[in-house]
Motif scaffolding. Structure first.
Motif, short mmCIF file in Angstrom:
data_model
loop_
_atom_site.label_atom_id
_atom_site.label_comp_id
_atom_site.label_asym_id
_atom_site.label_seq_id
_atom_site.Cartn_x
_atom_site.Cartn_y
_atom_site.Cartn_z
N LYS A 1 10.28 15.89 8.09
CA LYS A 1 10.47 16.98 9.07
C LYS A 1 10.97 16.49 10.41
O LYS A 1 11.70 17.21 11.10
N ASN A 2 10.56 15.30 10.84
CA ASN A 2 11.03 14.72 12.09
C ASN A 2 10.85 15.69 13.26
O ASN A 2 11.81 16.08 13.92
N LEU A 3 9.63 16.07 13.51
CA LEU A 3 9.33 17.06 14.55
C LEU A 3 9.75 16.60 15.94
O LEU A 3 10.10 17.44 16.79
N SER A 4 9.78 15.31 16.19
CA SER A 4 10.20 14.80 17.50
C SER A 4 11.72 14.80 17.64
O SER A 4 12.24 14.78 18.75
N GLY A 5 12.42 14.78 16.52
CA GLY A 5 13.87 14.72 16.55
C GLY A 5 14.40 13.31 16.80
O GLY A 5 15.61 13.12 16.92
N GLU A 6 13.51 12.33 16.89
CA GLU A 6 13.93 10.97 17.24
C GLU A 6 13.50 9.92 16.22
O GLU A 6 13.58 8.73 16.49
N SER A 7 13.03 10.33 15.07
CA SER A 7 12.50 9.39 14.09
C SER A 7 13.59 8.62 13.37
O SER A 7 14.68 9.13 13.14
N GLY A 8 13.26 7.39 12.99
CA GLY A 8 14.14 6.60 12.15
C GLY A 8 13.92 6.85 10.67
O GLY A 8 14.58 6.26 9.83
N VAL A 9 12.98 7.75 10.33
CA VAL A 9 12.68 8.09 8.94
C VAL A 9 13.47 9.34 8.54
O VAL A 9 13.46 10.33 9.26
N LEU A 10 14.14 9.27 7.40
CA LEU A 10 14.88 10.43 6.88
C LEU A 10 14.14 11.16 5.78
O LEU A 10 14.18 12.39 5.71
N ALA A 11 13.49 10.40 4.88
CA ALA A 11 12.85 11.01 3.73
C ALA A 11 11.72 10.11 3.24
O ALA A 11 11.63 8.94 3.61
#
Length: 75
Positions: free
Chosen positions: A5-15
């Motif tokens: 979901k990447n709620l911060s919009g800045e994550s290096g995780v995609l899935a």
């Protein structure tokens, strides 16, 4: 794999994909890593699974706590 979901919009995780006592994480560069109870510790895997489902904090947790304790890098 399930999209993070990447709620911060800045994550290096995609899935991610949650397994039995494991989690596979796909990062923004396309790399996939398998983390297991044996490689990272059961408590850490449980927390990674929780954060993945939540959609927040997974990348930070990996970089600060788990670091390079993955079972293996996947193709």
């Amino acid at each position: 794999m399930q999209r993070y979901k990447n709620l911060s919009g800045e994550s290096g995780v995609l899935a991610y994909e949650i397994g039995d006592r494991s989690i596979t994480v796909r990062f923004s560069g396309g790399e996939r890593y398998l983390y297991t109870d044996q490689s990272a510790g059961a408590d850490n895997i449980a927390e990674m699974q929780r954060l993945a489902t939540l959609g927040s904090g997974l990348s930070t947790f990996i970089s600060q706590v788990v670091k390079d304790r993955y079972e293996r890098k996947l193709d």
